[in-house]
Write a protein that holds these residues in place. Structure first.
Motif, short mmCIF file in Angstrom:
data_model
loop_
_atom_site.label_atom_id
_atom_site.label_comp_id
_atom_site.label_asym_id
_atom_site.label_seq_id
_atom_site.Cartn_x
_atom_site.Cartn_y
_atom_site.Cartn_z
N PHE A 128 48.97 33.41 49.65
CA PHE A 128 49.32 32.15 50.45
C PHE A 128 48.85 30.99 49.73
O PHE A 128 49.37 30.10 49.65
N VAL A 168 55.59 26.31 57.44
CA VAL A 168 55.22 27.74 57.35
C VAL A 168 55.99 28.67 58.09
O VAL A 168 56.12 28.29 59.34
N ALA A 198 47.48 31.01 57.71
CA ALA A 198 48.48 30.02 57.55
C ALA A 198 48.07 29.08 58.61
O ALA A 198 48.54 27.86 58.37
N VAL A 221 56.99 29.13 52.84
CA VAL A 221 56.72 27.71 52.82
C VAL A 221 57.72 26.86 52.26
O VAL A 221 58.11 26.92 51.29
N TRP A 254 46.66 36.84 58.91
CA TRP A 254 47.55 36.23 58.28
C TRP A 254 47.98 35.09 59.18
O TRP A 254 48.20 33.89 58.19
N THR A 255 48.39 35.03 60.35
CA THR A 255 48.78 33.72 61.07
C THR A 255 47.26 32.84 61.07
O THR A 255 47.36 31.51 61.08
N SER A 303 55.25 27.00 61.88
CA SER A 303 54.17 26.06 62.12
C SER A 303 54.88 24.82 62.83
O SER A 303 54.26 23.89 63.16
N LEU A 306 57.01 35.72 54.08
CA LEU A 306 56.32 34.53 54.41
C LEU A 306 57.05 33.41 53.60
O LEU A 306 56.83 33.49 52.46
#
Length: 311
Positions: A101, A66, A26, A77, A22-23, A54, A75
């Protein structure tokens, strides 16, 4: 009693595998939008008060951030124009996370040409094709986050004792490790490359100069327990024989670096001091054996409200 959490690898392994992918997904957004910064520092994540961020990502009409929130398990954004999208972190396939995402970033960024496969893993199957069910244990994720909030301040403290070029304390999603790196200021021999699913040109730029680096990962990749590591590039011939503290630290021959089990730090009388000792002794060994100019590079550890004296 220590406030450092217990993070057994057996409980973390499945959740860690999900968070790793997942990272990576992103992180590809920052990689796609941010100008290249030396040593790939433009693509990393940072520990914040809720998980991993981020930071502000430039490169489009407005800035974006993010965040992996390991308290509310979401998660998020966010944009500098006040927009916010996101979704719940829960068991799902990598392909499903990738789909969610991309939908979450579309209102902010529009269509983004992102690299669609992982890096630094032997089987770099594109994210869209990783349809197997994935794990996510909120307690394991939260304890991992708590561990990072204990570790990052010690890395930051260690970073203050150096006047030369030093990296931020940041998390590389390629191998999901929190790291801090010091530089001698001299160029290094050409790196041979060879990391799985990573262009050699990226590796060679990352190791263009001599380094002493340390970090933490929660297990996997040769050490099936959470552990700290330290290495030098290029590695001086006698580096592996150096006297390193604390006593639980050892040289890992397959990895070619020093390793200190997280459990030895967590259960120490003073975990912060034990970790700082590992960081300092591995750096000293690397710098002394490679003849770094320590008189010009080293300084006392910083303290609050005390500027460094200038002659």
């Amino acid at each position: 009693m220590t406030h450092w959490p217990d993070i057994p690898f057996q409980r973390w392994q499945g959740t860690g595998a999900s968070i790793h992918m997942w990272t990576q997904i992103a992180g590809k957004l920052r990689l796609a939008l941010a100008p290249w910064l030396n040593h790939s520092w433009h693509a990393t994540f940072y520990v914040n008060a809720r998980g991993l961020t981020s930071g502000l990502i430039p490169g489009s009409a407005c800035g974006h951030e993010v965040q992996f929130d390991f308290i509310d398990h979401r998660l998020e954004v966010m944009s500098t124009q006040g927009e916010r999208t996101g979704f719940k972190l829960e068991p799902m396939s990598v392909a499903d996370f990738h789909r969610r995402f991309m939908l979450a970033i579309e209102p902010h960024c529009g269509a983004v040409d992102m690299h669609g496969a992982p890096n630094e893993v032997p089987d770099a199957t594109p994210f869209r094709e990783q349809v197997e069910p994935g794990d996510y244990d909120p307690a394991a994720a939260h304890d991992y986050f708590r561990a990072l909030t204990c570790i990052a301040p010690v890395f930051e403290k260690f970073r203050t004792g150096f006047l030369g070029k030093s990296s931020p304390v940041h998390l590389f999603w390629g191998s999901l490790d929190l790291a801090v790196t010091r530089f001698s200021g001299r160029t290094a021999p050409r790196h041979p490359g060879g990391f799985p699913a990573l262009p050699d040109e990226v590796t060679r730029e990352a190791y263009s100069h001599e380094v002493s680096s340390a970090g933490f990962w929660a297990g996997g990749g040769g050490v099936d327990e959470p552990a700290f590591y330290a290495y030098a590039y290029p590695s001086p011939p006698a580096y592996r024989d150096a006297e390193i503290a604390p006593s639980a630290a050892y040289w890992h021959y397959e990895l070619g670096e020093f390793v200190l089990p997280y459990e030895a730090v967590r259960t120490a009388d003073n975990p912060e001091a034990a970790l700082l000792e590992f960081l300092q002794t591995t750096y000293q060994a690397a710098a002394d054996l490679a003849a770094w100019d320590r008189a010009a590079l080293d300084c006392p550890i910083g303290v609050p409200r005390a500027p460094r004296p200038v002659d």
